[in-house]
Design a protein around this motif. Sequence first.
Motif, PDB file in Angstrom:
ATOM      1  N   LEU A  57       3.981  18.498  50.394  1.00 11.27           N
ATOM      2  CA  LEU A  57       2.859  18.830  51.267  1.00 11.27           C
ATOM      3  C   LEU A  57       1.861  19.733  50.538  1.00 11.27           C
ATOM      4  O   LEU A  57       0.648  19.511  50.602  1.00 11.27           O
ATOM      5  CB  LEU A  57       3.359  19.521  52.538  1.00 11.27           C
ATOM      6  CG  LEU A  57       2.272  19.869  53.554  1.00 11.27           C
ATOM      7  CD1 LEU A  57       1.907  18.630  54.363  1.00 11.27           C
ATOM      8  CD2 LEU A  57       2.721  20.983  54.468  1.00 11.27           C
ATOM      9  N   LEU A  58       2.359  20.740  49.840  1.00 11.52           N
ATOM     10  CA  LEU A  58       1.457  21.677  49.169  1.00 11.52           C
ATOM     11  C   LEU A  58       0.768  21.053  47.960  1.00 11.52           C
ATOM     12  O   LEU A  58      -0.369  21.423  47.642  1.00 11.52           O
ATOM     13  CB  LEU A  58       2.204  22.958  48.809  1.00 11.52           C
ATOM     14  CG  LEU A  58       2.655  23.775  50.036  1.00 11.52           C
ATOM     15  CD1 LEU A  58       3.463  24.996  49.609  1.00 11.52           C
ATOM     16  CD2 LEU A  58       1.482  24.160  50.918  1.00 11.52           C
ATOM     17  N   VAL A  59       1.417  20.106  47.293  1.00  9.66           N
ATOM     18  CA  VAL A  59       0.734  19.376  46.217  1.00  9.66           C
ATOM     19  C   VAL A  59      -0.461  18.628  46.796  1.00  9.66           C
ATOM     20  O   VAL A  59      -1.562  18.664  46.244  1.00  9.66           O
ATOM     21  CB  VAL A  59       1.703  18.412  45.491  1.00  9.66           C
ATOM     22  CG1 VAL A  59       0.958  17.409  44.636  1.00  9.66           C
ATOM     23  CG2 VAL A  59       2.692  19.200  44.632  1.00  9.66           C
ATOM     24  N   CYS A  60      -0.257  17.965  47.929  1.00  8.88           N
ATOM     25  CA  CYS A  60      -1.363  17.250  48.583  1.00  8.88           C
ATOM     26  C   CYS A  60      -2.418  18.227  49.095  1.00  8.88           C
ATOM     27  O   CYS A  60      -3.619  17.943  49.029  1.00  8.88           O
ATOM     28  CB  CYS A  60      -0.843  16.386  49.726  1.00  8.88           C
ATOM     29  SG  CYS A  60       0.095  14.942  49.184  1.00  8.88           S
ATOM     30  N   ALA A  61      -2.003  19.388  49.586  1.00  2.83           N
ATOM     31  CA  ALA A  61      -2.953  20.382  50.083  1.00  2.83           C
ATOM     32  C   ALA A  61      -3.784  20.973  48.953  1.00  2.83           C
ATOM     33  O   ALA A  61      -4.957  21.299  49.145  1.00  2.83           O
ATOM     34  CB  ALA A  61      -2.212  21.491  50.827  1.00  2.83           C
TER      35      ALA A  61
END
Length: 181
Positions: A57-61
Amino acid sequence: MSLPLPDSSPAAAPGCAETVWVVPLHEHSWYDHVRLKRVFVTDGTRHQVVLVDLRKLLVCADRDNTDYVLRPVADWHAGKVRGIREFLDPDNPRIAQMPYVTISTRRGPGLLGWLGVEREGVVAFRNGQHRARYLADAGARWCPVEVHEREATLLRELCGAADDARTAIGITQTGGDGGSV
């Protein structure tokens, strides 16, 4: 992975019972879990809870180009860290809402992206970016997030948690006063 969602509308149970997700923290010296509740709890909500891998999720964010991508927790000032730690403390009578996100795709980098073959996910936080980053820093591997139903499948595909996450995340009911029933 979508989680089974009991009817969490205020009319569903006496005392305004609501569903609470218990997220374990593996690298946190202050407490070993946090409690999160849904953002949208009214009848007919068009949002779903999806259990995500926080790292994915944080990579995408981090791909979000709206100027509101937070720096790592280690770069936050001490007051911000203390505030989020106190806000998420399971002894706090107020239960924090889970992060609320949107997700889309864009062309991936390089030739395959230029040709439209490779796509990458982009997550934007509507609420809860500090929570998500703090939880990841505290050792949470998975977290429930809320997303509009039309984006839930894409979120599961790009950021969905492993099957064993379902047993790691506890789901309980609370009474209207915020305490467990």
